[in-house]
Design an enzyme around this catalytic site. Structure first.
Site, mmCIF file in Angstrom:
data_model
loop_
_atom_site.group_PDB
_atom_site.id
_atom_site.type_symbol
_atom_site.label_atom_id
_atom_site.label_comp_id
_atom_site.label_asym_id
_atom_site.label_seq_id
_atom_site.Cartn_x
_atom_site.Cartn_y
_atom_site.Cartn_z
ATOM 1 N N ASP A 334 0.865 -1.183 0.000
ATOM 2 C CA ASP A 334 0.000 0.000 0.000
ATOM 3 C C ASP A 334 0.899 1.230 0.000
ATOM 4 O O ASP A 334 2.123 1.097 -0.035
ATOM 5 C CB ASP A 334 -0.911 -0.009 1.236
ATOM 6 C CG ASP A 334 -0.152 0.173 2.546
ATOM 7 O OD1 ASP A 334 1.101 0.215 2.522
ATOM 8 O OD2 ASP A 334 -0.791 0.277 3.598
ATOM 9 N N ASP A 336 1.462 4.660 2.409
ATOM 10 C CA ASP A 336 1.063 5.292 3.670
ATOM 11 C C ASP A 336 1.456 6.762 3.659
ATOM 12 O O ASP A 336 2.608 7.099 3.375
ATOM 13 C CB ASP A 336 1.768 4.586 4.844
ATOM 14 C CG ASP A 336 1.555 3.091 4.827
ATOM 15 O OD1 ASP A 336 0.440 2.652 5.136
ATOM 16 O OD2 ASP A 336 2.508 2.348 4.478
ATOM 17 N N ASP A 419 -3.287 4.462 2.752
ATOM 18 C CA ASP A 419 -3.648 4.804 4.139
ATOM 19 C C ASP A 419 -3.280 6.253 4.409
ATOM 20 O O ASP A 419 -2.184 6.689 4.047
ATOM 21 C CB ASP A 419 -2.875 3.923 5.141
ATOM 22 C CG ASP A 419 -3.370 2.487 5.159
ATOM 23 O OD1 ASP A 419 -4.426 2.202 4.558
ATOM 24 O OD2 ASP A 419 -2.692 1.650 5.791
HETATM 25 P P1 UTP Z 1 2.221 -1.167 6.671
HETATM 26 O O1 UTP Z 1 1.375 -2.337 7.073
HETATM 27 O O2 UTP Z 1 1.773 -0.399 5.485
HETATM 28 O O3 UTP Z 1 3.705 -1.702 6.510
HETATM 29 O O4 UTP Z 1 2.281 -0.229 7.933
HETATM 30 P P2 UTP Z 1 4.879 -1.245 5.549
HETATM 31 O O5 UTP Z 1 6.093 -1.329 6.374
HETATM 32 O O6 UTP Z 1 4.564 0.054 4.883
HETATM 33 O O7 UTP Z 1 4.944 -2.425 4.496
HETATM 34 P P3 UTP Z 1 4.357 -2.479 3.004
HETATM 35 O O8 UTP Z 1 5.480 -2.053 2.144
HETATM 36 O O9 UTP Z 1 3.175 -1.560 2.913
HETATM 37 O O10 UTP Z 1 3.974 -3.896 2.782
HETATM 38 C C1 UTP Z 1 3.169 0.864 8.064
HETATM 39 C C2 UTP Z 1 3.482 1.104 9.502
HETATM 40 O O11 UTP Z 1 2.407 1.785 10.130
HETATM 41 C C3 UTP Z 1 2.184 1.244 11.409
HETATM 42 C C4 UTP Z 1 2.526 -0.215 11.259
HETATM 43 O O12 UTP Z 1 2.852 -0.779 12.508
HETATM 44 C C5 UTP Z 1 3.725 -0.172 10.308
HETATM 45 O O13 UTP Z 1 4.926 -0.064 11.032
HETATM 46 N N1 UTP Z 1 0.804 1.492 11.843
HETATM 47 C C6 UTP Z 1 -0.252 1.030 11.132
HETATM 48 C C7 UTP Z 1 0.596 2.207 12.986
HETATM 49 O O14 UTP Z 1 1.562 2.642 13.630
HETATM 50 N N2 UTP Z 1 -0.682 2.455 13.416
HETATM 51 C C8 UTP Z 1 -1.767 1.984 12.752
HETATM 52 O O15 UTP Z 1 -2.902 2.236 13.199
HETATM 53 C C9 UTP Z 1 -1.546 1.264 11.570
HETATM 54 MN MN MN Z 2 2.730 0.404 3.795
#
Ligand code: UTP
Ligand code: MN
Length: 495
Positions: A334, A336, A419
């Site tokens: 995804d 973020d 996100d």
């Molecule tokens: P992701 O699941 O998107 O992981 O969450 P990522 O490292 O970007 O991996 P890929 O590349 O998308 O597969 C990003 C970070 O956001 C945190 C998660 O713990 C993760 O470290 N997070 C997510 C929060 O801190 N709070 C939330 O409510 C949701």
């Molecule tokens: Mn991510």
């Protein structure tokens, strides 16, 4: 006995020693010298000012007064060459120390006693008495991921892939504890600067249990692990992995479908008793697109779209990429984004307004807005799961293809998972750190804070249990400094 100097030297011309500026010097028998080479001027200034504000005396030049030299980055050999050129000799009260001594002292607010692990061995000295503190190898691997630099250069992929299959298999069957052990073992191997060559090289590594070692040994000898092969061919694992690859389908739902004898998407979708929720419906509808990795180019294109909408709603707000892309990954599942709003309360209105705009542009395929449940009075929280209380939304957006049309599908866009999180301004740094991940890096950072420093860290705040105070942070560096940790750059947090 306390160490007194952090060695940092650049010019041969001696500079006027800066003895604490206007700050009061509290520790008179401690004199630090920070080595600037590799550390960089701004980081050196930051660390020097931090030390001075805590009552330490920091010299800008290496003089006879200096008792301890502290290094960051520079190799032990280069550092010792440096120090000895200026006539520095290690004695009972003059030392060359690793930056860990400095960061721990900053955290404690006083010079901490020198321990064996703080010393930096002089490689030019062949045989030191084994009672000499410097006899300790310089770089023992820390059991905490937040004390390791883990880039995307994984030299041990053959082992980490296998360990991660074992971890995933356990996760899919609800065994989080044992799964974490394999995740940690894989993470340690990812931080190594080179491939493991011999089995003995694992002897001194932390977090490698009996099972992990056995897998590594088998792969070293046979090229693969029979247990891993077995899992990869296991019907339950394959089906659970397939089902949980759908947006909105967790291990529980996947297991439920598997136990009912379902094995394929077709079977799930044609089973009358299966009720999909809104998220899962979108997950199946856009499966083909969102199961494909998102590229960095696609992430950058989305940033422009998100930025445009955010600025249209609030011209003083800014957008940054977090998650895996901030850690330097080329692909993600995804994208973020974290939104920074400069005035209190703005964070609560921005997400609904941005979603409304996306809808009017006809680029929103799915949205789940979670309004903020953040309450300053409920801090610090003692529960440590990754979820935070900020306003956030989980979206599926249409991203227009740059060039070629997907002629088969008759569409000129790709569905992408996005996100967005919008924390209040004074919570921004903690949220940025948390959302940058990696999950394992943050997990260990929180654990380290709690167990080694008596501090509580989450996405909302950093709290010192000893003084019952919240520790302020304008930058991520501030948070690491409060915890007495060397700063780890986002691209080194791929634990
Ligand atoms: P992701 O699941 O998107 O992981 O969450 P990522 O490292 O970007 O991996 P890929 O590349 O998308 O597969 C990003 C970070 O956001 C945190 C998660 O713990 C993760 O470290 N997070 C997510 C929060 O801190 N709070 C939330 O409510 C949701
Ligand atoms: Mn991510």
């Amino acid at each position: 006995m306390f160490p007194t100097a952090l060695l940092t030297r650049k010019r041969r011309r001696p500079e006027v020693a800066f003895v604490g500026g206007r700050e009061e010097v509290k520790f008179r028998d401690v004199r630090l010298f920070l080595v600037e080479r590799r550390m960089g001027k701004s980081r050196r200034n930051f660390l020097s000012n931090l030390a001075r504000s805590k009552g330490f005396c920091v010299d800008d030049a290496l003089s006879g007064e200096v008792t301890q030299i502290v290094k960051a980055g520079l190799s032990a050999g280069a550092l010792w060459l440096y120090a000895s050129q200026d006539g520095f000799r290690e004695t009972h009260d003059k030392h060359v120390l690793h930056i860990s001594w400095f960061t721990e002292s900053m955290s404690a607010g006083r010079p901490v006693p020198v321990e064996i692990r703080h010393y930096i061995q002089n490689p030019a000295v062949d045989q030191r008495s084994c009672t000499h503190p410097s006899a300790k190898p310089e770089s023992a691997v820390s059991p905490y991921a937040c004390q390791r630099r883990t880039t995307l250069d994984n030299h041990n992929k053959i082992f980490t892939d296998a360990l991660e299959v074992l971890a995933e298999n356990l996760e899919l069957s609800g065994n989080q504890g044992p799964s974490l052990a394999f995740r940690k073992a894989a993470s340690v191997l990812k931080s190594l600067p080179a491939a493991l060559r011999r089995q003995e090289e694992t002897q001194h590594l932390p977090c490698l249990g009996e099972h992990s070692r056995a897998i590594i040994e088998e792969i070293s000898e046979c090229g693969s692990s029979s247990r891993v092969e077995e899992i990869l061919n296991d019907e339950r694992y394959r089906t659970m992995k397939l089902f949980s690859s759908v947006f909105g389908v967790g291990p529980k739902t996947a297991e439920n479908w598997f136990c009912r004898g379902l094995r394929t998407f077709e079977q799930v979708l044609s089973e009358p008793s299966v009720r999909l929720n809104r998220m899962q419906t979108a997950g199946f509808l856009f499966y083909e697109d969102i199961s494909k990795p998102v590229s960095r180019t696609e992430a950058s294109a989305l940033k422009i779209i998100v930025e445009e909408a955010v600025i249209c709603v609030n011209p003083s707000a800014t957008v940054s990429i977090t998650g895996g892309f901030r850690r330097g990954k080329e692909f993600g599942h995804d994208v973020d984004f974290i939104i920074k709003t400069p005035e209190a309360g703005q964070e609560d209105v921005i997400l609904p307004a941005v979603i409304k705009r996306f809808k009017s542009q006809n680029i929103l395929l799915y949205s789940d807005l979670q309004e903020s449940t953040f309450d300053l009075r409920k801090l610090p929280t003692h529960c440590f799961d990754a979820m935070d209380h900020f306003g956030k939304c989980f979206l599926i957006m249409k991203l227009k293809h740059e060039q070629e049309m997907d002629a088969r599908a008759g569409k000129d866009w790709k569905a992408v998972r996005v996100d967005l999180v919008a924390p209040p301004l004074e919570r921004f740094t903690y949220a940025l750190l948390g959302w940058t991940g990696s999950t394992l890096f943050l997990r260990d950072l929180r654990r380290f804070a709690r167990l080694e420093r008596g501090k509580l860290l989450d996405n909302h705040a950093l709290y010192d249990k000893a003084t019952n105070t919240f520790l302020p942070a304008n930058t991520e560096e501030d948070i690491f400094a409060h915890l007495g940790l060397e700063y780890i750059e986002p691209w080194q947090r791929n634990a």
